[in-house]
Write an enzyme that holds these catalytic residues in place. Structure first.
Site, PDB file in Angstrom:
ATOM      1  N   ASP A 115      33.293  34.956  40.052  1.00 51.08           N
ATOM      2  CA  ASP A 115      33.921  33.948  39.202  1.00 51.08           C
ATOM      3  C   ASP A 115      34.867  34.553  38.164  1.00 51.08           C
ATOM      4  O   ASP A 115      35.526  33.808  37.430  1.00 51.08           O
ATOM      5  CB  ASP A 115      32.853  33.111  38.479  1.00 51.08           C
ATOM      6  CG  ASP A 115      32.285  32.012  39.360  1.00 51.08           C
ATOM      7  OD1 ASP A 115      32.791  31.822  40.489  1.00 51.08           O
ATOM      8  OD2 ASP A 115      31.337  31.331  38.927  1.00 51.08           O
TER       9      ASP A 115
ATOM     10  N   CYS B  62      34.759  23.361  45.156  1.00 53.47           N
ATOM     11  CA  CYS B  62      35.997  24.128  45.274  1.00 53.47           C
ATOM     12  C   CYS B  62      36.183  24.676  46.686  1.00 53.47           C
ATOM     13  O   CYS B  62      35.227  25.067  47.350  1.00 53.47           O
ATOM     14  CB  CYS B  62      35.987  25.297  44.283  1.00 53.47           C
ATOM     15  SG  CYS B  62      36.176  24.792  42.557  1.00 53.47           S
TER      16      CYS B  62
ATOM     17  N   LYS C  41      27.756  25.907  32.333  1.00 55.76           N
ATOM     18  CA  LYS C  41      27.727  24.834  33.329  1.00 55.76           C
ATOM     19  C   LYS C  41      26.789  25.184  34.470  1.00 55.76           C
ATOM     20  O   LYS C  41      25.971  24.355  34.905  1.00 55.76           O
ATOM     21  CB  LYS C  41      29.131  24.593  33.888  1.00 55.76           C
ATOM     22  CG  LYS C  41      29.174  23.488  34.955  1.00 55.76           C
ATOM     23  CD  LYS C  41      30.422  23.554  35.819  1.00 55.76           C
ATOM     24  CE  LYS C  41      30.283  24.581  36.913  1.00 55.76           C
ATOM     25  NZ  LYS C  41      31.244  24.395  38.033  1.00 55.76           N
ATOM     26  N   ASN C  42      26.873  26.418  34.945  1.00 58.83           N
ATOM     27  CA  ASN C  42      26.082  26.812  36.109  1.00 58.83           C
ATOM     28  C   ASN C  42      24.598  26.938  35.809  1.00 58.83           C
ATOM     29  O   ASN C  42      23.778  27.001  36.723  1.00 58.83           O
ATOM     30  CB  ASN C  42      26.612  28.127  36.687  1.00 58.83           C
ATOM     31  CG  ASN C  42      27.968  27.954  37.351  1.00 58.83           C
ATOM     32  OD1 ASN C  42      28.340  26.845  37.746  1.00 58.83           O
ATOM     33  ND2 ASN C  42      28.727  29.022  37.456  1.00 58.83           N
TER      34      ASN C  42
END
Length: 422
Positions: free
Chosen positions: A304, A116, A22-23
């Site tokens: 993460d 977030c 995703k990143n």
């Protein structure tokens, strides 16, 4: 809101395919704004954040054709420079449209981003860098209003190796006049992946994988085809899933070099981690040992993975210290882990984890994406039923997480009070 119901105690076994990152996919999608020619991206995960980015690209003038994990981005209408709050508020990465829009239009109006709640992630590094490139910037009514007749190359020493700032400035610099040097640049694999895509589009970039990136601006970029790298955080999460459930997993589609410290520290615990070509096997063979970690920018231990590591240490006999150096508010998951019966004490940026013999299932609430992963992992290891609320956070970053876990033998299902369960 959807929720997960997890019945813990099942040993995970089997193979799982790791999705595209995703990143990495998000900045690569935004890089398509740098050309009117078609760009084809493969291995794009089906996630909430990706869907938001595609909607944003359409709003900005692009045409999107999606077929599973393949996305083709082409010219739809004249590129606009306005990124509205109703889209940008959903994810922090939306600020990355600033560089491409300035490069193509000389104007970008981008809402200050959301995402977030894990601590301050200011955009001032982005702003400072663009100002060095001749951009006039004002903050008006919650929007970054940036404009320049044309971007010019500049020396940009970043105070911190910010991934987002490195990516944003790199995308702006590829069409700027002259040479741009980004010092103290981020070295994460996702930054390198974006750089490789830009090079295929015709950009002149040197120094990828180093802390100094040199970009010589070119007049225009062309379309390209690009395959997004595998998601190293998803891979790390499934490695820990194998460890925490005493499992035996084969992870398909993994670049082991991107996992670096995660694999190094997992091996220190006693988990067997072996490379099998593009696959990685993770097998629990004996009780694991506690290992201290401190998060850091790449190639250090990724922030993460911090929450997932604490979940693992919670059921690893002995004491481990986990230090968070990247974000100042990234221990929100600890309070929820305590509900399982974990023994964790917080002291500033340190979490001291005393492993317990067994966690007990309970109801917990997800505060952010990676915290959610940690709570699911704890639920897999716990005795009894765990209910995980607000799993929309997980949908932002893990593609079909519950299905992948179920295929490995986990007892997990998604529930919605207003829909039938699946």
């Amino acid at each position: 809101m959807d929720q997960f119901e997890v019945i813990g105690g099942r040993r995970l076994k089997g193979s799982v395919k790791i999705s595209g990152s995703k990143n990495a996919a998000l900045p690569c999608l935004f890089a398509t704004l740098l050309t009117d020619e078609a760009c084809k991206l493969d291995q794009v995960p089906i996630l909430a954040d990706i869907e938001t980015s595609l909607k944003l690209l359409v709003t900005l003038g692009k045409r999107i054709v999606r077929d599973g994990n393949t996305v083709v981005v082409s010219k739809g209408k004249q590129i606009t420079g306005y990124a509205p709050y109703e889209l940008v508020r959903r994810m922090r990465a939306s600020v990355l449209v600033t560089g491409p829009l300035l490069a193509r239009r000389g104007r970008a109006q981008v809402s200050l981003p959301g995402g977030c709640a894990i601590g301050a992630r200011p955009v001032n590094y982005h702003i400072d860098g663009f100002e060095r490139m001749g951009v006039q910037i004002a903050i008006k009514e919650g929007y970054v209003d940036a404009k320049a007749r044309s971007l010019k190359g500049a020396l940009i020493p970043l105070p911190y190796p910010s991934v987002g700032a490195t990516e944003n400035l790199m995308m702006g610099a590829v069409l700027a006049r002259g040479t741009t040097i980004i010092q103290n640049a981020a070295r994460e694999p996702e930054v390198v992946d974006l750089g490789r895509m830009l090079q295929r589009m015709g950009a002149s970039i040197q120094g990828l994988e180093t802390s100094e990136i040199v970009i010589q601006g070119v007049p225009s970029l062309s379309g390209t085809s690009h395959r997004v790298i595998p998601d190293r955080i998803e891979a790390g999460t499934f490695l820990i899933a194998s460890a925490i459930t005493r499992g035996d997993l084969l992870l398909e589609n993994v670049n082991l070099s991107h996992l670096g410290k995660v694999v190094q520290f997992l091996r220190k615990t006693g988990l067997v981690v072996e490379s099998e070509g593009r696959h990685v096997r993770a097998k629990w063979m004996k009780p694991l040992k506690p290992v201290n970690v401190a998060t850091d920018v790449y190639p250090g231990f990724p922030t993460d993975m911090q929450a997932q590591w604490i979940a693992l240490m919670s059921v690893t006999r002995g004491q481990a210290k986990v230090r968070e150096t990247v974000f100042e508010n990234r221990f929100l998951h600890v309070q929820e882990l305590l509900r399982f019966g974990a023994n964790i004490q917080l002291d500033g940026r340190d979490a001291r984890v005393n492993g317990v013999d067994r966690l007990s299932g309970c109801t917990v609430m997800v505060s952010d994406l990676r915290a959610g992963a940690a709570l699911v992992l704890a639920g897999l290891a716990a005795h009894g039923k765990t209910t995980v609320l607000r799993v929309y956070h997980l949908d932002r970053g893990y593609e079909t997480m519950e299905k992948k876990l179920r295929d490995l033998g986990a007892t997990i299902r998604r529930l919605n009070p207003n829909k039938s369960s699946s």
